[in-house]
Design a protein around this motif. Structure first.
Motif, PDB file in Angstrom:
ATOM      1  N   ALA A  77       0.823  -1.212   0.000  1.00 61.50           N
ATOM      2  CA  ALA A  77       0.000   0.000   0.000  1.00 61.50           C
ATOM      3  C   ALA A  77       0.857   1.262   0.000  1.00 61.50           C
ATOM      4  N   ILE A  78       2.086   1.136   0.508  1.00 63.97           N
ATOM      5  CA  ILE A  78       2.927   2.330   0.650  1.00 63.97           C
ATOM      6  C   ILE A  78       3.192   3.049  -0.675  1.00 63.97           C
ATOM      7  N   PRO A  79       3.536   2.330  -1.772  1.00 64.72           N
ATOM      8  CA  PRO A  79       3.902   3.046  -2.999  1.00 64.72           C
ATOM      9  C   PRO A  79       2.829   4.010  -3.483  1.00 64.72           C
ATOM     10  N   PHE A  80       1.553   3.681  -3.229  1.00 65.72           N
ATOM     11  CA  PHE A  80       0.482   4.491  -3.790  1.00 65.72           C
ATOM     12  C   PHE A  80       0.638   5.961  -3.421  1.00 65.72           C
ATOM     13  N   MET A  81       1.157   6.208  -2.225  1.00 63.91           N
ATOM     14  CA  MET A  81       1.327   7.597  -1.819  1.00 63.91           C
ATOM     15  C   MET A  81       2.785   8.031  -1.819  1.00 63.91           C
ATOM     16  N   LEU A  82       3.647   7.147  -2.268  1.00 62.79           N
ATOM     17  CA  LEU A  82       5.068   7.471  -2.264  1.00 62.79           C
ATOM     18  C   LEU A  82       5.363   8.453  -3.408  1.00 62.79           C
ATOM     19  N   PRO A  83       6.125   9.503  -3.129  1.00 62.31           N
ATOM     20  CA  PRO A  83       6.448  10.462  -4.193  1.00 62.31           C
ATOM     21  C   PRO A  83       7.130   9.753  -5.368  1.00 62.31           C
ATOM     22  N   THR A  84       6.828  10.210  -6.582  1.00 65.03           N
ATOM     23  CA  THR A  84       7.410   9.542  -7.749  1.00 65.03           C
ATOM     24  C   THR A  84       8.925   9.631  -7.753  1.00 65.03           C
ATOM     25  N   VAL A  85       9.462  10.753  -7.273  1.00 60.87           N
ATOM     26  CA  VAL A  85      10.929  10.848  -7.284  1.00 60.87           C
ATOM     27  C   VAL A  85      11.552   9.786  -6.411  1.00 60.87           C
ATOM     28  N   VAL A  86      10.869   9.442  -5.311  1.00 62.79           N
ATOM     29  CA  VAL A  86      11.416   8.414  -4.430  1.00 62.79           C
ATOM     30  C   VAL A  86      11.401   7.067  -5.137  1.00 62.79           C
ATOM     31  N   ALA A  87      10.269   6.766  -5.779  1.00 57.38           N
ATOM     32  CA  ALA A  87      10.182   5.502  -6.506  1.00 57.38           C
ATOM     33  C   ALA A  87      11.242   5.463  -7.606  1.00 57.38           C
ATOM     34  N   ALA A  88      11.367   6.581  -8.324  1.00 63.41           N
ATOM     35  CA  ALA A  88      12.353   6.634  -9.406  1.00 63.41           C
ATOM     36  C   ALA A  88      13.753   6.426  -8.848  1.00 63.41           C
ATOM     37  N   ALA A  89      14.052   7.083  -7.745  1.00 60.27           N
ATOM     38  CA  ALA A  89      15.370   6.929  -7.133  1.00 60.27           C
ATOM     39  C   ALA A  89      15.565   5.499  -6.652  1.00 60.27           C
ATOM     40  N   GLY A  90      14.483   4.898  -6.128  1.00 57.43           N
ATOM     41  CA  GLY A  90      14.560   3.525  -5.647  1.00 57.43           C
ATOM     42  C   GLY A  90      14.887   2.559  -6.776  1.00 57.43           C
ATOM     43  N   PHE A  91      14.164   2.675  -7.891  1.00 62.05           N
ATOM     44  CA  PHE A  91      14.444   1.808  -9.035  1.00 62.05           C
ATOM     45  C   PHE A  91      15.849   2.056  -9.565  1.00 62.05           C
ATOM     46  N   ASN A  92      16.252   3.323  -9.514  1.00 66.14           N
ATOM     47  CA  ASN A  92      17.586   3.676  -9.951  1.00 66.14           C
ATOM     48  C   ASN A  92      18.639   3.021  -9.064  1.00 66.14           C
ATOM     49  N   ALA A  93      18.392   3.044  -7.754  1.00 60.93           N
ATOM     50  CA  ALA A  93      19.352   2.455  -6.815  1.00 60.93           C
ATOM     51  C   ALA A  93      19.424   0.953  -6.987  1.00 60.93           C
ATOM     52  N   LEU A  94      18.335   0.358  -7.476  1.00 61.28           N
ATOM     53  CA  LEU A  94      18.310  -1.090  -7.642  1.00 61.28           C
ATOM     54  C   LEU A  94      18.855  -1.509  -9.009  1.00 61.28           C
ATOM     55  N   LEU A  95      18.306  -0.882 -10.043  1.00 58.82           N
ATOM     56  CA  LEU A  95      18.580  -1.384 -11.389  1.00 58.82           C
ATOM     57  C   LEU A  95      19.271  -0.369 -12.294  1.00 58.82           C
ATOM     58  N   GLY A  96      19.535   0.824 -11.768  1.00 58.62           N
ATOM     59  CA  GLY A  96      20.178   1.852 -12.586  1.00 58.62           C
ATOM     60  C   GLY A  96      21.612   1.480 -12.896  1.00 58.62           C
ATOM     61  N   PRO A  97      22.264   2.278 -13.731  1.00 58.11           N
ATOM     62  CA  PRO A  97      23.654   1.982 -14.095  1.00 58.11           C
ATOM     63  C   PRO A  97      24.573   1.979 -12.871  1.00 58.11           C
ATOM     64  N   ARG A  98      24.242   2.735 -11.842  1.00 57.66           N
ATOM     65  CA  ARG A  98      25.027   2.708 -10.612  1.00 57.66           C
ATOM     66  C   ARG A  98      24.305   1.931  -9.515  1.00 57.66           C
ATOM     67  N   GLY A  99      23.303   1.145  -9.897  1.00 56.16           N
ATOM     68  CA  GLY A  99      22.497   0.451  -8.898  1.00 56.16           C
ATOM     69  C   GLY A  99      23.167  -0.823  -8.408  1.00 56.16           C
ATOM     70  N   TRP A 100      22.572  -1.399  -7.388  1.00 53.70           N
ATOM     71  CA  TRP A 100      23.115  -2.600  -6.763  1.00 53.70           C
ATOM     72  C   TRP A 100      23.339  -3.718  -7.762  1.00 53.70           C
ATOM     73  N   VAL A 101      22.325  -3.984  -8.559  1.00 50.41           N
ATOM     74  CA  VAL A 101      22.389  -5.150  -9.435  1.00 50.41           C
ATOM     75  C   VAL A 101      23.511  -5.001 -10.449  1.00 50.41           C
ATOM     76  N   ASN A 102      23.557  -3.834 -11.100  1.00 43.92           N
ATOM     77  CA  ASN A 102      24.575  -3.638 -12.129  1.00 43.92           C
ATOM     78  C   ASN A 102      25.981  -3.636 -11.550  1.00 43.92           C
ATOM     79  N   LEU A 103      26.174  -2.921 -10.439  1.00 40.62           N
ATOM     80  CA  LEU A 103      27.506  -2.897  -9.831  1.00 40.62           C
ATOM     81  C   LEU A 103      27.908  -4.289  -9.367  1.00 40.62           C
ATOM     82  N   GLY A 104      26.919  -5.016  -8.847  1.00 37.68           N
ATOM     83  CA  GLY A 104      27.205  -6.374  -8.403  1.00 37.68           C
ATOM     84  C   GLY A 104      27.643  -7.252  -9.556  1.00 37.68           C
ATOM     85  N   LEU A 105      26.918  -7.172 -10.679  1.00 39.99           N
ATOM     86  CA  LEU A 105      27.256  -7.993 -11.839  1.00 39.99           C
ATOM     87  C   LEU A 105      28.611  -7.588 -12.413  1.00 39.99           C
ATOM     88  N   MET A 106      28.872  -6.259 -12.411  1.00 46.70           N
ATOM     89  CA  MET A 106      30.156  -5.789 -12.930  1.00 46.70           C
ATOM     90  C   MET A 106      31.291  -6.350 -12.103  1.00 46.70           C
TER      91      MET A 106
END
Lengths: 338, 582
Positions: free
Chosen positions: B116-145
């Motif tokens: 239920a939390i995302p529904f009211m979560l600011p879009t910038v936070v969600a965008a930053a969250g996805f970025n932190a996870l899957l962005g070029p500097r995110g966990w997944v990419n840095l981990g794979l690198m």
């Protein structure tokens, strides 16, 4: 035809049903009578295949049904509050079971109309189920259960939500339909009048066990236990002590001494429960039961007279409140409850 | 004489003379004055200006052919992504709704809250969250690198259509869980059982009974999801990047980057037309939902998973939801304190290191430029605006909500107008301000006050809708009892009304605060460069290169997420059951 063997079921870690066994013969209407929460609806749902039991088997003509899912059992069930499909018309509700059998369209049409005629609902085909009265909904539910010609019909307190007069009328109709279709039926209710009115056989369910099994007359005459007599509202139950046992039994109670015939073997000094039926008694100066009248209620041809000790009797004439009376109870109206 | 006086007095009470009528009229209109003035000036007037700008013959005739192309392209893309997003949301949301409506499992309340939390979560936070996870500097990419010694990020997620679709699923799954899940949970289980006994196997019972009964709520929920996807702005701009433009983003681009206000206005008109149509259809469906589902109370539909297939479903679905909702939200705060950059010169070796550097940097004006504002200032701006929004929306909303609690004809007539700002997107509101207030007599465009005003427009309908049921729940008899016991009107209000409405007021205030803190669309258009809010600052930092900028964006987004998350939890605690639902 239907055989239940040693069914046991727990509900929230407490035993609800503990070893239920009975059979339903062809053309027989069996009534499961018990207080609410006694597990009688659960038992129906186990027979229907909607719930599983921890122990025991449900069999049809000797064939174990344990592995047969609900939709392959070909049993009918009329739910409490009917559970009609709110998105379908009356006709489509009744036709549902026939459609599930993948019958041809004219066949579905014919048998749906037949079932609707059976329950006096002709002309209601295109009505929406949400606009029907309680009695009409009940008839739709019955027609829906009848249409696929189930080999066993089950009723889960089907008349609970209806008023008295309508209930009596529907009960008569239902009895007629059950006799006409000759389909074996199990009828669940907590209302003993309903049970006695419709059943060929009454099963009393108490604390997870069947405590009495017999025809309505047999159960009425020999309730078998103090709980059953009280639940069926048969009369006054008083505890007493056996004083003398020769050919007849002499029992001393707080309400007086009684002499009665009893088939059981009792010892002197043993505690027993007596059922004092309230009717068939008369006022008599030498009566074996004495008490002060606390309440008198006029009930058509008789008066219900309550005494200070809580016992009640039906008398043809009304004594005054506060009056001390003596009542004579003939031995035939006194039963020993084992 | 005395007799006659009494008579006329009773007449005055009974029939209300001329003066009494005027007085009661004033008393009925008074609560509406503030709101009418506010909405008239800041919503209806700008809206009218947009419509005039977009639809007047002069600008329609001079419309450039490539403008038509832009309209066509953005309209098509808006529909395309909204359809895909809705389908994907259904794919996740329907099983999720089934999971919550039918099964009992450990951690269920927590998982429900998480979704239920995302529904009211600011879009910038969600965008930053996805970025932190899957962005070029995110966990997944840095981990794979690190794992495979790669030179560059192997997964391109940010600035793809997938990022947009994922974020929309992240945001809107909760709608399906709530709307369809509720309908399913309240569906009488005996209907399905009746079908089973009549010879339907599980599959047929589902298709012929359960699904038709759920259809209206599924339709309503899908349409609502579609509407949110259709008007999505922040997600497209932040995660989709420059390649993708929905109507909403195109309006922003035309207004802010190209200054083609007439085209922006025309796009707004088109968007309004569609949202209006969807809203009308939605309204029709919602009135249908109430008719077809018969609620039950007796039996519970919930059960524990027993068969292995059920266990597999519950386990799989719960893990999927946990991954979808927890990972973006968890990777953000973790990323904000971790320095995972390759040191300068050695491209492949990624250093690990916990740091609070990004947080201390928040207070520093690195560039010493006028338009560069240290993040800390953005935070204080945001808090200031949010406080103003709370005060303004409560001051405007309270009188109206009180009037609406005892609705007369006037109230019933005016009520829908209050909800109209809900139908306009945030970007529309912002564009309206730009169009209406960029010249005298109301040259307000340079005023930082426009930001809290825009936020109030967005928060006001929700504030009214959460206050109104609380105020309506107070029976008049209570007030009459207090008055008859000798309490003055003011004292009556404080002893009777306030204790009952205080919780709802608190919920409304927190809501307004949270909305204001996270608002991005309208703020992006009307905020002054020298007074950015936190979301605007995050957007700026995210779109600039460099590890420090990235880290600071993560920090600010984390702060915003924590504050908004706390707000959402508090609202859940304080709101009346049933109030403020969809």
């Amino acid at each position: 035809m239907l055989q239940l063997l040693d069914i046991a079921k727990d509900y929230e870690n407490r035993p609800l049903l503990r070893g239920i066994s009975f059979t339903v013969a062809a053309n027989e209407t069996v009534c499961l009578l018990g207080a609410s929460g006694s597990g009688k609806s659960t038992l129906l749902r186990i027979i229907a295949g909607l719930e599983t039991c921890e122990q025991g088997t449900v069999a049809w003509q000797g064939q174990d049904l344990s592995s047969a899912p609900a939709h392959l059992r070909n049993f009918g069930l009329v739910f409490q509050d009917y559970a009609l499909f709110p998105h379908l018309s009356v006709f489509k509700n009744v036709a549902f079971g026939l459609q599930m059998q993948n019958l041809s369209r004219p066949e579905i049409e014919r048998r749906t109309r037949e079932a609707m005629t059976q329950v006096n609902l002709s002309g209601f085909e295109q009505r929406h189920v949400t606009e029907l009265s309680g009695g009409e909904q009940q008839r739709v539910a019955l027609a829906r259960a009848l249409a696929p010609r189930p080999r066993l019909l089950m009723f889960d307190e089907p008349l609970g939500a209806l008023d008295r007069a309508l209930r009596d009328r529907l009960l008569d109709e239902l009895r007629g339909i059950l006799h006409a279709t000759r389909v074996p039926a199990i009828y669940v209710t907590h209302d003993q009048e309903e049970a006695f009115a419709i059943a060929d056989r009454v099963l009393l369910l108490h604390e997870g066990k069947i405590v009495r099994d017999g025809s309505p007359a047999e159960v009425w005459n020999e309730p078998g236990s103090a709980w059953a007599a009280r639940f069926l509202g048969l009369g006054n139950i008083v505890e007493g002590v056996v004083r003398l046992k020769v050919e007849t039994l002499k029992v001393e109670t707080r309400a007086g001494g009684f002499v009665l015939r009893c088939g059981h073997a009792h010892q002197t000094g043993e505690k027993v429960n007596l059922l004092l039926r309230p009717s068939g008694v008369r006022l008599a100066a030498d009566g074996n039961l004495r008490g002060v009248v606390t309440d008198v209620v006029f009930q058509q041809a008789r008066f219900k007279v309550t005494l200070e000790n809580g016992l009640y009797f039906y008398l043809p004439e009304a004594p005054k409140i506060g009056e001390a009376i003596a009542i004579s109870i003939p031995p035939s109206e006194v039963h020993c409850l084992a | 004489m005395r007799q006659r006086d009494n008579e006329s007095a009773s007449q005055r009470v009974g029939k209300s003379t001329q003066g009494g009528f005027a007085e009661s009229l004033i008393r009925r209109i008074a609560p509406w004055l503030g709101v009418s003035l506010f909405l008239g000036l800041f919503f209806f007037c700008p809206l009218a200006r947009i419509l005039w700008l977009g639809l007047n013959p002069a600008s329609l005739l001079t419309i450039a052919p490539d403008s038509l192309l832009i309209i066509r392209h953005s309209l098509l893309f808006t529909f395309y992504q909204a359809c895909l997003s809705t389908l994907l949301t259904l794919l996740v949301g329907l099983p999720a709704a089934y999971l919550f409506a039918r099964f009992d499992f450990r951690g269920k309340p927590l998982l429900r809250l998480l979704t239920a939390i995302p529904f009211m979560l600011p879009t910038v936070v969600a965008a930053a969250g996805f970025n932190a996870l899957l962005g070029p500097r995110g966990w997944v990419n840095l981990g794979l690198m690190q794992l495979f010694g790669l030179e560059s990020a192997p997964i391109t997620f940010v600035h793809t259509l997938w990022a947009i679709l994922f974020a929309h699923v992240f945001y809107n799954t909760t709608i399906l869980i709530r709307v369809v899940g509720n309908a399913l949970a309240h569906l009488d289980p005996r209907l399905e059982q009746a079908a089973r006994i009549l010879g339907a196997d599980a599959r047929r019972a589902f298709w012929q009974v359960t699904l038709p009964l759920l259809r209206p709520s599924i339709l309503a929920a899908s349409l609502l999801v579609f509407l949110f996807d259709f008007t999505s702005f922040g997600v497209i701009l932040l995660l989709g990047g420059p390649r993708f433009a929905t109507l909403e983003v195109e309006i922003y681009k035309q207004a802010i980057q190209i200054f083609n206000l007439p085209l922006a206005a025309l796009l707004t008109f088109i968007q309004l037309l569609f949202t209006l149509a969807f809203s009308i259809v939605y309204g029709r469906i919602v009135t249908g939902v109430a008719v077809t589902t018969t609620p039950h109370t007796a039996q519970s539909n919930l059960r524990r998973a027993r068969a292995w297939r059920e266990k597999l479903f519950v386990g799989g679905m719960a893990s999927l939801l946990l991954a979808l909702f927890l990972l973006p939200m968890a990777s953000l705060p973790l990323r904000s304190v971790a320095r995972l950059e390759a040191a300068r010169g050695e491209r492949t070796a990624v250093g690990y290191d916990l740091t609070s550097n990004y947080y201390t940097e928040l207070f520093v004006n690195r560039l010493d430029s006028l338009f560069y504002v240290p993040p800390f200032k953005a935070l204080t701006n945001s808090l200031l605006y949010a406080t103003m929004t709370v005060v303004l929306s409560l001051a405007l909303g309270f009188p109206v909500a009180s009037a609406l609690a005892r609705p007369g004809r006037l109230e019933r007539f005016l009520d829908p107008f209050l909800m109209l700002p809900l139908g306009a997107s945030a970007v529309t509101l912002g564009l309206g301000f730009i169009v209406a207030f960029n010249q005298p007599p109301l040259a307000l465009i340079r005023s930082p006050l426009l930001v809290p005003i825009a936020h109030t427009l967005i928060a006001l309908p929700f504030v009214i809708r959460s206050l109104q049921p609380a105020l309506a729940s107070i029976p008049d008899r209570l007030r009459q009892a207090a008055t008859s016991l000798g309490a003055s009107p003011l004292r009556t209000w404080f002893t009777v009304d306030w204790p009952i409405v205080s919780r709802a007021t608190l919920a409304a205030a927190i809501f307004a605060f949270t909305v204001s803190l996270g608002e991005f669309g309208a703020t992006a258009l009307v905020s002054r460069p020298e007074y950015p809010t936190l979301p605007i600052a995050i957007y700026r930092f995210l779109s600039q290169p460099g590890g420090l900028n990235y880290g600071q964006a993560m920090d600010m987004a984390t702060i915003l997420m924590v504050v908004c998350g706390a707000g959402i939890l508090l609202i859940e605690r304080f709101r009346l059951p049933g109030a403020g639902e969809f």
